[in-house]
Write a protein that holds these residues in place. Structure first.
Motif, PDB file in Angstrom:
ATOM      1  N   THR A 264       0.852  -1.186   0.000  1.00  0.00           N
ATOM      2  CA  THR A 264       0.000   0.000   0.000  1.00  0.00           C
ATOM      3  C   THR A 264       0.891   1.240   0.000  1.00  0.00           C
ATOM      4  O   THR A 264       2.009   1.219   0.530  1.00  0.00           O
ATOM      5  N   PRO A 265       0.422   2.348  -0.574  1.00  0.00           N
ATOM      6  CA  PRO A 265       1.237   3.569  -0.566  1.00  0.00           C
ATOM      7  C   PRO A 265       1.509   4.086   0.846  1.00  0.00           C
ATOM      8  O   PRO A 265       2.591   4.626   1.120  1.00  0.00           O
ATOM      9  N   SER A 266       0.557   3.910   1.753  1.00  0.00           N
ATOM     10  CA  SER A 266       0.781   4.368   3.124  1.00  0.00           C
ATOM     11  C   SER A 266       1.889   3.558   3.788  1.00  0.00           C
ATOM     12  O   SER A 266       2.701   4.104   4.564  1.00  0.00           O
ATOM     13  N   TYR A 267       1.959   2.255   3.488  1.00  0.00           N
ATOM     14  CA  TYR A 267       3.042   1.462   4.062  1.00  0.00           C
ATOM     15  C   TYR A 267       4.382   1.850   3.445  1.00  0.00           C
ATOM     16  O   TYR A 267       5.411   1.825   4.122  1.00  0.00           O
ATOM     17  N   ALA A 268       4.379   2.232   2.165  1.00  0.00           N
ATOM     18  CA  ALA A 268       5.623   2.673   1.528  1.00  0.00           C
ATOM     19  C   ALA A 268       6.177   3.904   2.248  1.00  0.00           C
ATOM     20  O   ALA A 268       7.393   4.007   2.485  1.00  0.00           O
ATOM     21  N   LEU A 269       5.295   4.833   2.624  1.00  0.00           N
ATOM     22  CA  LEU A 269       5.735   6.014   3.369  1.00  0.00           C
ATOM     23  C   LEU A 269       6.205   5.642   4.772  1.00  0.00           C
ATOM     24  O   LEU A 269       7.187   6.194   5.278  1.00  0.00           O
ATOM     25  N   TYR A 270       5.509   4.706   5.392  1.00  0.00           N
ATOM     26  CA  TYR A 270       5.932   4.228   6.716  1.00  0.00           C
ATOM     27  C   TYR A 270       7.308   3.576   6.625  1.00  0.00           C
ATOM     28  O   TYR A 270       8.163   3.762   7.503  1.00  0.00           O
ATOM     29  N   LEU A 271       7.523   2.817   5.555  1.00  0.00           N
ATOM     30  CA  LEU A 271       8.808   2.165   5.329  1.00  0.00           C
ATOM     31  C   LEU A 271       9.913   3.207   5.168  1.00  0.00           C
ATOM     32  O   LEU A 271      11.015   3.051   5.712  1.00  0.00           O
ATOM     33  N   ALA A 272       9.608   4.267   4.426  1.00  0.00           N
ATOM     34  CA  ALA A 272      10.594   5.337   4.231  1.00  0.00           C
ATOM     35  C   ALA A 272      10.946   6.003   5.552  1.00  0.00           C
ATOM     36  O   ALA A 272      12.117   6.324   5.813  1.00  0.00           O
ATOM     37  N   GLU A 273       9.935   6.212   6.406  1.00  0.00           N
ATOM     38  CA  GLU A 273      10.182   6.817   7.716  1.00  0.00           C
ATOM     39  C   GLU A 273      11.015   5.896   8.602  1.00  0.00           C
ATOM     40  O   GLU A 273      11.941   6.353   9.300  1.00  0.00           O
ATOM     41  N   ALA A 274      10.690   4.600   8.579  1.00  0.00           N
ATOM     42  CA  ALA A 274      11.451   3.630   9.366  1.00  0.00           C
ATOM     43  C   ALA A 274      12.893   3.550   8.876  1.00  0.00           C
ATOM     44  O   ALA A 274      13.838   3.398   9.675  1.00  0.00           O
TER      45      ALA A 274
ATOM     46  N   THR B 294      -2.649  10.043  -3.549  1.00  0.00           N
ATOM     47  CA  THR B 294      -2.613  11.249  -4.360  1.00  0.00           C
ATOM     48  C   THR B 294      -1.307  11.346  -5.136  1.00  0.00           C
ATOM     49  O   THR B 294      -0.349  10.612  -4.873  1.00  0.00           O
ATOM     50  N   GLU B 295      -1.281  12.295  -6.075  1.00  0.00           N
ATOM     51  CA  GLU B 295      -0.045  12.542  -6.813  1.00  0.00           C
ATOM     52  C   GLU B 295       1.045  13.065  -5.886  1.00  0.00           C
ATOM     53  O   GLU B 295       2.229  12.787  -6.079  1.00  0.00           O
ATOM     54  N   ASN B 296       0.660  13.810  -4.864  1.00  0.00           N
ATOM     55  CA  ASN B 296       1.649  14.285  -3.889  1.00  0.00           C
ATOM     56  C   ASN B 296       2.273  13.122  -3.143  1.00  0.00           C
ATOM     57  O   ASN B 296       3.487  13.122  -2.873  1.00  0.00           O
TER      58      ASN B 296
ATOM     59  N   ARG C 232       2.573  10.115  -4.352  1.00  0.00           N
ATOM     60  CA  ARG C 232       3.443   9.443  -5.317  1.00  0.00           C
ATOM     61  C   ARG C 232       4.824  10.124  -5.366  1.00  0.00           C
ATOM     62  O   ARG C 232       5.852   9.463  -5.308  1.00  0.00           O
ATOM     63  N   ARG C 233       4.808  11.444  -5.463  1.00  0.00           N
ATOM     64  CA  ARG C 233       6.080  12.170  -5.547  1.00  0.00           C
ATOM     65  C   ARG C 233       6.912  11.990  -4.287  1.00  0.00           C
ATOM     66  O   ARG C 233       8.144  11.845  -4.350  1.00  0.00           O
ATOM     67  N   GLU C 234       6.249  11.996  -3.120  1.00  0.00           N
ATOM     68  CA  GLU C 234       6.983  11.822  -1.866  1.00  0.00           C
ATOM     69  C   GLU C 234       7.586  10.422  -1.776  1.00  0.00           C
ATOM     70  O   GLU C 234       8.736  10.261  -1.358  1.00  0.00           O
ATOM     71  N   ILE C 235       6.810   9.407  -2.164  1.00  0.00           N
ATOM     72  CA  ILE C 235       7.319   8.029  -2.144  1.00  0.00           C
ATOM     73  C   ILE C 235       8.515   7.899  -3.077  1.00  0.00           C
ATOM     74  O   ILE C 235       9.552   7.307  -2.719  1.00  0.00           O
ATOM     75  N   GLU C 236       8.398   8.458  -4.267  1.00  0.00           N
ATOM     76  CA  GLU C 236       9.482   8.354  -5.238  1.00  0.00           C
ATOM     77  C   GLU C 236      10.749   9.033  -4.734  1.00  0.00           C
ATOM     78  O   GLU C 236      11.862   8.517  -4.892  1.00  0.00           O
ATOM     79  N   GLU C 237      10.572  10.186  -4.118  1.00  0.00           N
ATOM     80  CA  GLU C 237      11.741  10.927  -3.614  1.00  0.00           C
ATOM     81  C   GLU C 237      12.394  10.217  -2.437  1.00  0.00           C
ATOM     82  O   GLU C 237      13.623  10.093  -2.378  1.00  0.00           O
ATOM     83  N   ARG C 238      11.583   9.711  -1.496  1.00  0.00           N
ATOM     84  CA  ARG C 238      12.152   9.139  -0.276  1.00  0.00           C
ATOM     85  C   ARG C 238      12.685   7.731  -0.460  1.00  0.00           C
ATOM     86  O   ARG C 238      13.588   7.311   0.260  1.00  0.00           O
ATOM     87  N   LEU C 239      12.124   6.989  -1.415  1.00  0.00           N
ATOM     88  CA  LEU C 239      12.597   5.622  -1.649  1.00  0.00           C
ATOM     89  C   LEU C 239      13.442   5.493  -2.919  1.00  0.00           C
ATOM     90  O   LEU C 239      13.974   4.414  -3.204  1.00  0.00           O
TER      91      LEU C 239
ATOM     92  N   ILE D  45      12.550   5.582  -6.160  1.00  0.00           N
ATOM     93  CA  ILE D  45      11.938   4.625  -7.080  1.00  0.00           C
ATOM     94  C   ILE D  45      11.002   5.323  -8.055  1.00  0.00           C
ATOM     95  O   ILE D  45      10.684   6.504  -7.904  1.00  0.00           O
ATOM     96  N   GLN D  46      10.531   4.565  -9.041  1.00  0.00           N
ATOM     97  CA  GLN D  46       9.386   4.953  -9.850  1.00  0.00           C
ATOM     98  C   GLN D  46       8.171   4.264  -9.238  1.00  0.00           C
ATOM     99  O   GLN D  46       8.166   3.043  -9.064  1.00  0.00           O
ATOM    100  N   ALA D  47       7.154   5.051  -8.896  1.00  0.00           N
ATOM    101  CA  ALA D  47       5.974   4.514  -8.204  1.00  0.00           C
ATOM    102  C   ALA D  47       4.808   4.413  -9.170  1.00  0.00           C
ATOM    103  O   ALA D  47       4.469   5.379  -9.853  1.00  0.00           O
ATOM    104  N   TYR D  48       4.190   3.238  -9.219  1.00  0.00           N
ATOM    105  CA  TYR D  48       3.087   2.974 -10.144  1.00  0.00           C
ATOM    106  C   TYR D  48       1.848   2.565  -9.373  1.00  0.00           C
ATOM    107  O   TYR D  48       1.928   1.927  -8.324  1.00  0.00           O
TER     108      TYR D  48
END
Length: 232
Positions: free
Chosen positions: A181-191, A215-217, A219-226, A228-231
């Motif tokens: 999930t995108p929320s877990y991707a952000l949690y992973l980046a924080e961890a 959201t697109e925001n 997506r951009r945050e996930i891509e920047e912090r990890l 990656i290209q996020a799909y």
């Protein structure tokens, strides 16, 4: 990239013809095997032969969430239980859970279309993909899992929980793709940040995110912090 050129590169006319044939076949199946759909079609004076092209989909009745709940557990199946090889279900937090039964053929189709999506994202046989969706009754984990295997890539069935171990495996195994999930991707980046690590310490390059709105925001945050290209 393309996984199945024959299916993914057909002309618009060929696609519409195939969609029409499959829609008619599906309607005929449920009309003769699912009393609920037969009754709804008869209320509208519809017969399977009235559905011939993809444009005819507009003639068909909607199926609502209430219909799924009211026909719990298996009232909407169009095949006998003896042909069902797997059952998944929703959480049921708003009432009866939605039960989904899969035949062997359903699962073959499922992993084929997941392989198409992953290939479109850039996943290849040389990738290692961590599946961080929940396994079990939720469809996401096993769906992504078998799609990765069908493609020929290496699957790491991390599922949910134990993020510290997940990060270690991402780093030590050189994992290049992740599905969660995108929320877990952000949690992973924080961890990752809390461990004093960054995207540079990983080899991740592709993320397949879903099972919740984003959201697109995000997506951009996930891509920047990890990194990656996020799909979706």
């Amino acid at each position: 990239m393309i996984w199945n050129k024959n299916k993914e590169c057909m002309s618009r006319e060929e696609l519409r013809d195939l969609q029409g044939k499959r829609l008619h076949k599906l309607v005929d199946l449920v009309y003769h095997n699912t009393p609920f759909y037969r009754a709804k079609m008869q209320e509208m004076d519809l017969l399977p032969d009235d559905i011939r092209t993809i444009d005819d989909i507009a003639k068909l009745p909607f199926t609502t969430k209430a219909d799924l709940r009211d026909n719990y557990p298996v009232g909407l199946l169009a095949t006998p239980m003896s042909e069902i090889v797997r059952i998944h279900a929703s959480s049921g937090t708003t009432g009866n859970p939605t039960i989904v039964g899969y035949t062997y053929r359903d699962l073959e189709i499922w992993k084929e279309v997941i392989a198409r999506a992953l290939t479109a994202y850039g996943v290849t046989r040389g990738d290692i993909v961590s599946v961080g969706y929940g396994y079990g009754l939720f469809t996401g984990g096993l769906g992504a899992h078998y799609g990765v295997e069908h493609l020929g890539a290496t699957v790491l069935p991390t599922s949910t929980g134990n993020t510290e171990k997940h990060i270690r495996l991402l780093r030590d195994l050189g994992v290049t793709g992740i599905a969660c999930t995108p929320s877990y991707a952000l949690y992973l980046a924080e961890a990752l940040h809390k461990q004093g690590l960054s995207a540079d310490d990983l080899k991740l390059r592709i993320g397949a995110f879903g099972a919740e709105p984003w959201t697109e925001n995000m997506r951009r945050e996930i891509e920047e912090r990890l990194g990656i290209q996020a799909y979706n």
